[in-house]
Design a protein around this motif. Structure first.
Motif, short mmCIF file in Angstrom:
data_model
loop_
_atom_site.label_atom_id
_atom_site.label_comp_id
_atom_site.label_asym_id
_atom_site.label_seq_id
_atom_site.Cartn_x
_atom_site.Cartn_y
_atom_site.Cartn_z
N LEU A 2 1.06 -1.49 0.04
CA LEU A 2 0.07 -0.04 0.21
C LEU A 2 0.87 1.01 -0.14
CD1 LEU A 2 -2.59 -1.16 2.93
CD2 LEU A 2 -2.87 -1.07 -0.38
N LEU A 3 0.30 1.80 -0.49
CA LEU A 3 1.04 3.73 -0.73
C LEU A 3 1.42 4.23 0.89
CD1 LEU A 3 2.52 5.55 -2.08
CD2 LEU A 3 0.01 7.73 -2.30
N HIS A 4 2.40 4.62 1.03
CA HIS A 4 3.06 4.97 2.64
C HIS A 4 3.36 6.73 1.65
CE1 HIS A 4 1.84 1.58 4.26
NE2 HIS A 4 2.40 2.34 5.07
N ILE A 5 2.92 7.77 2.21
CA ILE A 5 3.99 9.45 2.64
C ILE A 5 4.02 9.55 3.79
CG2 ILE A 5 2.33 9.25 0.24
CD1 ILE A 5 1.12 11.30 2.06
N TYR A 6 5.07 10.47 3.41
CA TYR A 6 5.80 11.11 4.80
C TYR A 6 4.95 12.29 5.41
CZ TYR A 6 8.81 13.74 8.33
OH TYR A 6 9.06 13.75 9.44
N ASP A 7 4.25 12.44 6.50
CA ASP A 7 3.40 13.56 6.27
C ASP A 7 3.68 14.34 7.29
OD1 ASP A 7 1.04 15.25 8.77
OD2 ASP A 7 0.15 14.14 7.47
N SER A 8 3.94 15.78 7.18
CA SER A 8 5.04 16.86 7.85
C SER A 8 4.43 16.81 9.12
CB SER A 8 5.47 18.21 6.65
OG SER A 8 5.45 17.44 5.33
N VAL A 9 3.63 17.24 9.24
CA VAL A 9 2.36 17.76 10.66
C VAL A 9 2.57 16.26 11.53
CG1 VAL A 9 0.61 18.26 11.32
CG2 VAL A 9 0.60 18.99 9.49
N LYS A 10 2.49 14.85 11.30
CA LYS A 10 2.42 14.23 12.20
C LYS A 10 4.10 13.64 11.89
CE LYS A 10 -2.16 12.29 11.58
NZ LYS A 10 -2.95 10.78 10.40
N VAL A 14 2.44 7.82 6.65
CA VAL A 14 1.73 7.05 6.67
C VAL A 14 0.52 6.74 5.82
CG1 VAL A 14 0.76 8.85 9.09
CG2 VAL A 14 0.24 9.03 6.04
N GLU A 15 0.08 5.75 6.08
CA GLU A 15 -0.74 4.72 5.37
C GLU A 15 -1.68 5.84 4.37
OE1 GLU A 15 -4.26 0.97 3.82
OE2 GLU A 15 -2.14 1.06 5.45
N ASP A 352 6.90 3.40 -0.96
CA ASP A 352 7.42 3.64 0.53
C ASP A 352 7.87 4.87 0.41
OD1 ASP A 352 8.61 3.64 3.07
OD2 ASP A 352 10.14 2.59 2.02
N ASP A 353 7.04 6.23 0.36
CA ASP A 353 7.76 7.35 0.19
C ASP A 353 8.49 8.21 -0.90
OD1 ASP A 353 6.74 10.00 2.02
OD2 ASP A 353 9.09 10.11 2.52
N MET A 354 8.03 7.53 -1.73
CA MET A 354 8.57 7.60 -2.74
C MET A 354 10.16 7.93 -3.19
SD MET A 354 6.11 10.84 -4.80
CE MET A 354 6.50 11.75 -3.36
N ASN A 355 10.61 6.07 -2.64
CA ASN A 355 12.44 6.31 -2.49
C ASN A 355 12.99 5.98 -3.57
OD1 ASN A 355 14.81 5.07 -1.38
ND2 ASN A 355 13.59 3.56 -0.03
N THR A 356 13.30 7.02 -4.62
CA THR A 356 13.26 7.25 -5.40
C THR A 356 15.33 5.88 -5.49
OG1 THR A 356 14.60 9.10 -5.47
CG2 THR A 356 12.94 9.13 -6.94
N SER A 357 16.16 6.18 -4.34
CA SER A 357 17.25 5.99 -4.19
C SER A 357 16.83 4.36 -4.57
CB SER A 357 17.90 6.28 -2.74
OG SER A 357 17.72 7.67 -2.96
#
Length: 466
Positions: A2-10, A14-15, A352-357
């Motif tokens: 599932l898509l997870h992104i980094y929330d700048s506030v939390k 997060v999913e 995984d939060d756009m892990n381009t590396s």
């Protein structure tokens, strides 16, 4: 995965779960159009273009919105310095920005609102806040009273009375040092617009809140949109103030998730006009293709600060060159199906939060394996078809490897030289048709002296600069 992104506030990954299933409404703060695009604009555009692509790959309908701030102190100064109209300046730089974005292979936005075309929405929001006594009038502006918002500061986790905003907007008439201008009253020879509360123009922060509410907002949800994004420098005070305005005006939270890309540093120093080290994108694009710049800027995770230097840019180009050399080896081959494990591995890395590396390392491994297998069996048609499909997949989800395999290596050659090369190739082709191999070989030698390599394919003769 599932898509997870980094929330700048939390401040955690997060999913991602959209407000409406399979629909993602995104608003990214766009440029203030008084000058050419710089590398900070490119970094942000590429980061959120990647998000756009990853969401599409996850079967989301993406409503991508990026605004143009076309009324601002810097634009007004440019008007007086250049003796040009507001529209002349903003149209020039909007068109230049769009051209730059095209060179970076940025997907088209769904909506591109301009501040000057959404003034009525801003006036309505300001009037609403004034009626609630959350906004108030002074001699120079309409201000937002931050003390009326109990949640002020929760977005950026910064104390309101310690912020730079208080220093920038120092005014004895303000109720609180952290209060910020919603509407600035007209000064002599100022660009201004009529409003019920006085002739003037909008403050920066109100623009985005009003445009989001007008063009995107869900009316029956806790949140108006799914994702609000921009550079890390916008988290405070810009996004903090946007969130406060929307919360107090509508009773809704502005965005369910907040995402921010890192700064661009130039040889280790934060990019800033005041430091005099702000690289204009147009200058970089004179020496490097937009695709190379895109690939380079994606090589570091979008949230990390990026140290831009030409040595690393050259190294990054060489890495991209390897992918194009594989593309050359499968030139004019039709695609079959993408390798399932390859696509899943890339997909999981980007989810995984756009892990381009990690995604790039998977591509590097694919390139190495492809060359080994092609060396062992250069006529393996099934392998070639799969590699073409893999490269098309890379193009769709990462926005790279979209150029012709030979044209990619032609970048930087001037039009006169290209014309000369094409004339020589045509001369060689004509000589071959009449079996004048002496002339054909002589032309090939002349091209070789120009560092030009030619190859005859089923689709005609192609060439590249060595």
């Amino acid at each position: 995965m599932l898509l997870h992104i980094y929330d700048s506030v939390k401040k955690e990954k997060v999913e991602f779960n959209s407000i409406i299933p399979n629909v993602a409404k995104i608003y990214v703060c766009g440029p203030t159009v008084y000058d050419d695009s710089h590398l900070g604009h490119a970094r942000s555009a590429i980061a959120f273009d990647l998000l756009h692509r990853v969401l599409k790959a996850n079967d989301y309908e993406v409503i991508m919105t990026k605004n143009f701030t076309d009324i601002d102190d810097k634009i007004i100064k440019k008007m007086y310095d250049s003796n040009k109209s507001l529209e002349e300046i903003t149209t020039t730089y909007i068109n230049a920005y769009k051209a730059d974005m095209k060179s970076l292979n940025i997907l088209d936005n769904t909506i591109e609102p301009k501040a000057t075309e959404n003034l009525e929405s801003m006036k309505e929001m300001i009037s609403n806040l004034m009626e609630k006594d959350i906004a108030y009038k002074t001699n120079d502006s309409i201000y937002f009273d931050t003390s009326k918002d109990n949640s002020y500061g929760t977005l950026s986790h910064k104390a309101s009375d310690e912020n730079s905003q208080a220093r920038v907007e120092a005014n004895n008439e303000k109720r609180n040092p952290s209060d910020f201008a919603l509407w600035k009253f007209a000064k002599t020879n100022d660009v201004s617009f009529d409003a019920p509360f006085g002739l003037g123009r909008p403050g920066w922060h109100i623009e985005c809140s009003a445009m989001i509410e007008k063009h995107l907002a869900y009316k029956d949800s806790e949140f108006q949109i799914d994702i609000h994004g921009g550079g890390a420098d916008l988290l405070f005070p810009h996004h903090e103030n946007e969130a406060a305005q929307t919360r107090c005006s509508s009773g809704q939270n502005l965005a369910k998730y907040w995402m921010h890309n890192g700064f661009v540093n130039i040889d280790g120093e934060k990019m800033s006009k005041s430091l005099g080290n702000s690289f204009f994108l147009k200058d970089v694009l004179k020496s490097y293709s937009g695709e190379v710049v895109r690939f380079y800027l994606m090589s570091t995770h979008y949230r990390a600060n990026f140290n831009f230097n030409e040595e690393d840019l050259l190294s990054s180009k060489k890495r991209l060159d390897k992918l194009y050399r594989v593309k050359k080896r499968v030139y004019a081959v039709e695609a079959s199906s993408v390798n399932k494990k390859f696509s899943e591995d890339i997909f999981n890395a980007l989810n995984d939060d756009m892990n381009t590396s990690k995604a790039f390392s998977i591509i590097d491994e694919m390139i190495g394996n492809a060359n080994d297998k092609l060396d062992a069996n250069p006529k393996d048609k099934n392998l070639k078809k799969e590699l073409v499909a893999n490269i098309l997949f890379i193009n769709d989800i990462l926005g790279i490897a979209f150029n012709d395999a030979y044209e990619y290596f032609q970048f930087g050659i001037d039009e006169a030289t290209i014309s000369k090369i094409q004339e020589l190739i045509e001369k060689r082709n004509e000589a071959k048709k009449v079996k004048d191999f002496t002339t054909a070989d002589a032309v090939r030698d002349e091209l070789s002296k120009m560092d030009i390599s030619v190859m005859d394919t089923v689709n005609g003769t192609v060439w590249e600069k060595l």
